[in-house]
Write an enzyme that holds these catalytic residues in place. Structure first.
Site, short mmCIF file in Angstrom:
data_model
loop_
_atom_site.label_atom_id
_atom_site.label_comp_id
_atom_site.label_asym_id
_atom_site.label_seq_id
_atom_site.Cartn_x
_atom_site.Cartn_y
_atom_site.Cartn_z
N GLU A 144 1.82 25.91 45.08
CA GLU A 144 1.13 24.93 44.23
C GLU A 144 -0.22 25.52 43.90
O GLU A 144 -0.98 25.90 44.80
CB GLU A 144 0.95 23.60 44.96
CG GLU A 144 2.12 22.67 44.81
CD GLU A 144 1.84 21.30 45.43
OE1 GLU A 144 0.67 20.91 45.54
OE2 GLU A 144 2.81 20.65 45.82
N ASP A 149 -9.27 13.74 44.91
CA ASP A 149 -9.42 14.78 45.91
C ASP A 149 -10.56 14.53 46.86
O ASP A 149 -11.63 14.08 46.46
CB ASP A 149 -9.63 16.15 45.22
CG ASP A 149 -8.32 16.67 44.64
OD1 ASP A 149 -7.36 16.78 45.41
OD2 ASP A 149 -8.28 16.94 43.44
#
Lengths: 412, 267
Positions: free
Chosen positions: B50, B61
Site C-alpha cells: 500500500e 490519519d
C-alpha cells in the site's frame, strides 16, 4: 448556471448527496464517521421541527444571548465623515461572549444533551467559537474541549484565558500552519476516535453537509432580528441596501443574509469580504475573491486555496477568524449563483478601518475580522448616494485582539 | 490484468495457510529515492504494497502518518512523482501488487480519468480513497472496475448491517475493515477477539471476497489476526522511519527488519 430557489432556506437547497448546486458541499468523510453523522442528521432534522426544542432555542437566542435583539445602530459620525451612503452596524458583538458564535454554541449544547452525550468538542480560530462553546457548556453542565492552532493560541490569548476560566480544556494544535485549518482537522480526528461519547460542533458553516446546516440554522437569528430592526428604523425594507460581512468560513455572513435571500439583489445586495492577508504577501485566505479552484477540504467540496497538485495552501491573515484556506459551500453557491459578491481587504486595510472607527464611533469596537468588512464600507461609501444603506455586521468584539492592535497601532 | 494480481496474491497466501501481509508507507517518505528503496527492500516479505499519496490535510490519519505525509511533501512528492516510484518499483525483483491510498482532493485536481490512466500505466492494482465513502464513490468505483483496478471499499465498526450489505454488493474483490473507531495508528481500544468477531460477520456477508483488517496493527498484536485474509500495518512503518531519522539510522534497513518480523509472526 446554478440558481437560488425561493421560499426555501439556502441550507436546505442541497440534493440528496448533500451538494448545493450539484457540486458544493457533500459529505467527504471517513467511513467511521458515517453513522455518527447520519445519527446527528436524523436528530437535527427532527428537532428543528419540534416546538419545545424551538421554544427553548428562542428563549436562549432572544433573552440569554442578549436582552432582546443585538443593537442595530447608525454610524452617524462615520457616515458624515465619508459622505455618501448611510452606514449602519448590526452590533452582534454585543451578544453574550462578544460574537455571533454564541448561536452555534447554544445549538450544539442543546443537541449534545438531546444526543445523551456529556462532552462537547469544537475547533476555534479567533478563539470566539471556543469561548462560546465554553460558556454554553458551562451553562448546560457539559464538559468542553476546544482545539486551537498553536499560532492562534498565542495571538488570541484573551479568549484562551476566557475558555480556561469557563472550565474548558484548550488543546493547542502544532501541525501544519498551526491555525484554524489544523484545528478543524484535529477536531475531526478526535471525533473519529471519540464519537460515541462526544458531540462535535463545527465552528463555522464548513465541513460535512450537516455541520454546514446546523451552523447556518443557528446564525440565521442575526438576519431574523435585522429584518425587524430595519422595518422599525426605516418603516419598510429600504430600496437600496448593501449587507457587508467578513467571510472566513462564512457563518456570520450566512447569518446576516439568510432572511434576505429572496430579495432582488438590486434591492438588497450581499458583499462578502475575505482576508487578503498582509499587503504584498502572496499568501491570503480569500479563495472566493481569488477564484481558487474547487477542491475537497474537511469533508466538503468548496473553493479552496491549494496548489496545482491539490495540497491545501497555508494562509496568512491578521485575523485568526478569517485565516482559513477554504470557505463554506453556501458561499461558493452564492457566488456562482451570482447572488453575492466577494472581495478581499488586506491586514493593513482592516487596521486602518479599525483606527478610523475607534476615532469616530464610541458605540462599537469591532474585532479585526469585521474590520475587514468596515474597510470595504469605508472604501465604497463615498462613491454611493445617501439613499444607499450600508449595513456592516460587527460580528466580533476587539478585546481578543488587544495585543495585536497595541503592537500594530501603538495603543488599544 | 492488474486488479487480478491482488486476487492472485491472496490465493497464494491462502494456499500457504496464512494471511496476506500488507504494508503501508507514504510514497516519497523520507525522500523519493529512499521510499523506493524501502519498497524494494520490504517487498520480499510483503504480499501487497500500500502506497500512500501524501496529502497536506489528512483528516483520518493519526500523528505518525501525518508526519510521514508532511515529510514527503517537504521532500517534493506529488502524484507524478508517486507514479514514477510505483513504475520503478514494478520493475524490481519482487514487484508485488500495489494499492494507492489517499484522499480525494489529489485525484480531483489531477483529473479522475488521467489518474486512472496513470494508474494503469504505472502498474497500480487497487485504490483506497479514505474520504470518498459509499454511495458517493459508486461512479468512480465503476470507472476503476472498467479499467481493471480494484476500488477497495472500507467498512468500520460503526457501519450498520444494512449499509454493510450495500457496500459489499458494490465492492470489488477486496474489502478493508477498519478495526476500531480511530484514526490510523490508534492504540487498540478493543480486543483482537472483538475485532475478529465483527470481521467474521463481514466475511459471512462477503463470501468469496478478500477482507483485510487495518488500523492499530503492530508487531505486538499481528499474530492474533492470523485467521484474517490479510492484515495491514501502516503507522508502525511511519514511526520506524521517524525514529530512524532521529537516531541517524537507515530507515530502509530498519523497515526491512520489521517486515521480516511481521511476516514471521503470521506464518
Amino acid at each position: 448556471m446554478i440558481k437560488l430557489k425561493k421560499n426555501i432556506p439556502l441550507i436546505d437547497q442541497h440534493d440528496k448527496h448533500g451538494f448545493w448546486g450539484g457540486k458544493f458541499g457533500g459529505s467527504f468523510i471517513p467511513e467511521t464517521l458515517r453513522k455518527p453523522i447520519d445519527d446527528l442528521t436524523v436528530k437535527f432534522e427532527k428537532l428543528r421541527k419540534d416546538k419545545k426544542f424551538l421554544a427553548e432555542r428562542d428563549y436562549y437566542y432572544n433573552n440569554w444571548v442578549h436582552k432582546g435583539p443585538t443593537p442595530f445602530i447608525k454610524l452617524e459620525n462615520l457616515t458624515n465623515h465619508l459622505g455618501g451612503a448611510r452606514i449602519y452596524a448590526k452590533v452582534v458583538s454585543a451578544a453574550r461572549g462578544g460574537a455571533h458564535k454564541i448561536y452555534g454554541a447554544i445549538t450544539a449544547a442543546m443537541l449534545c444533551k438531546k444526543m445523551n452525550k456529556r462532552y462537547l468538542v469544537t475547533d476555534t480560530g479567533a478563539g470566539y467559537n471556543g469561548k462560546m462553546f465554553s460558556i454554553a457548556a458551562k451553562h448546560f453542565g457539559l464538559k468542553c474541549k476546544v482545539f486551537m492552532g498553536h499560532k492562534d493560541y498565542l495571538r488570541q490569548q484573551p479568549n484562551v484565558d476566557a475558555m480556561k476560566k469557563n472550565g474548558a480544556e484548550v488543546v493547542p494544535v502544532y501541525t501544519g500552519s498551526q491555525t484554524l485549518v489544523d484545528a478543524v482537522s484535529e477536531v475531526m480526528r478526535y471525533w473519529v476516535s471519540n464519537h460515541e461519547k462526544v458531540h462535535l460542533g463545527v465552528g463555522s458553516t464548513v465541513s460535512a453537509n450537516i455541520f454546514v446546516k446546523i451552523c447556518g440554522w443557528s446564525t440565521a437569528q442575526i438576519s431574523r432580528e435585522l429584518k425587524k430592526q430595519m422595518i422599525d428604523e426605516f418603516g419598510k425594507i429600504p430600496k437600496k441596501v448593501k449587507l457587508l460581512n467578513c467571510v472566513g468560513g462564512g457563518s456570520s455572513a450566512y447569518g446576516l443574509w439568510s432572511e434576505f435571500m429572496d430579495y432582488d439583489k438590486r434591492q438588497i445586495s450581499f458583499e462578502g469580504i475575505e482576508a487578503g492577508g498582509p499587503k504584498n504577501s502572496k499568501k491570503h485566505a480569500a479563495p472566493l475573491s481569488n477564484n481558487s479552484k474547487i477542491g475537497v477540504l474537511h469533508g466538503a467540496a468548496q473553493m479552496v486555496c491549494q496548489d496545482k497538485f491539490g495540497q491545501i495552501s497555508e494562509t496568512e491573515s491578521i485575523s485568526a477568524g478569517l485565516d482559513y484556506p477554504g470557505v463554506s459551500p453556501l458561499h461558493c453557491f452564492l457566488k456562482e449563483a451570482g447572488r453575492a459578491n466577494y472581495v478581499s481587504q488586506t491586514d493593513e486595510d482592516a487596521l486602518s478601518a479599525y483606527k478610523l472607527i475607534r476615532k469616530l464611533e464610541n458605540k462599537i469596537n469591532p474585532s479585526l475580522e469585521p474590520s475587514h468588512a468596515f474597510a470595504r464600507a469605508i472604501a465604497i461609501a463615498p462613491k454611493l448616494s445617501k439613499n444607499t444603506i450600508i449595513i456592516v455586521n460587527s460580528c466580533g468584539d476587539a478585546l481578543k485582539d488587544k495585543h495585536i492592535i497595541k503592537k500594530r497601532l501603538g495603543k488599544y | 490484468m492488474t486488479a487480478s494480481l491482488i486476487g492472485q496474491a491472496f490465493r497464494k497466501c491462502k494456499a500457504e495457510g496464512r494471511p496476506a501481509l500488507l504494508t503501508y508507507t507514504v510514497a516519497g517518505d523520507p525522500t523519493k529515492k529512499k521510499s523506493l528503496d524501502i519498497l524494494k527492500a520490504i517487498s520480499k516479505n510483503v504480499d501487497i504494497i500500500e502506497s500512500g499519496m501524501a496529502f497536506s490535510t489528512p483528516i483520518a490519519d493519526g500523528g505518525d502518518i501525518q508526519t510521514s505525509a508532511h515529510r514527503a511533501i517537504q521532500a517534493g512528492i506529488n502524484l507524478n512523482e508517486t507514479f514514477k516510484i510505483i513504475k520503478e518499483f514494478k520493475k524490481s525483483k519482487y514487484p508485488r501488487p500495489v494499492i494507492l491510498m489517499g484522499y480525494w482532493n489529489l485525484i480531483l485536481q489531477f483529473n479522475e480519468n488521467k489518474f486512472i490512466k496513470f494508474c494503469k500505466k504505472s502498474g497500480v492494482s487497487g485504490l483506497i480513497i479514505v474520504d470518498l465513502p459509499h454511495p458517493e464513490n459508486k461512479a468512480f468505483a465503476k470507472k476503476c472496475k472498467k479499467n481493471e483496478i480494484t476500488f477497495i471499499q472500507l467498512l468500520s465498526p460503526t457501519t450498520s448491517k444494512q449499509r454493510m450489505k450495500q457496500i459489499i454488493k458494490d465492492s470489488h474483490n477486496m474489502i478493508y475493515y477498519i478495526s476500531q473507531s480511530s484514526t490510523t495508528g490508534g492504540k487498540l481500544k478493543v480486543t483482537p477477539k472483538e475485532i475478529l468477531k465483527n470481521y467474521n460477520k463481514i466475511r459471512n456477508l462477503a463470501k468469496g471476497k478478500n477482507c483485510v483488517i487495518g488500523f492499530g496493527i503492530t508487531d505486538k498484536n499481528i499474530s492474533k489476526f492470523k485467521s484474517a485474509n490479510g492484515v495491514v500495518v501502516g503507522s508502525l512503518n511511519s514511526k520506524i522511519i521517524t525514529n530512524a531519522i532521529k537516531k541517524k539510522h537507515n530507515p530502509v534497513i530498519k523497515l526491512d527488519k520489521m517486515t521480516r518480523k511481521l511476516k514471521s509472526k503470521i506464518i
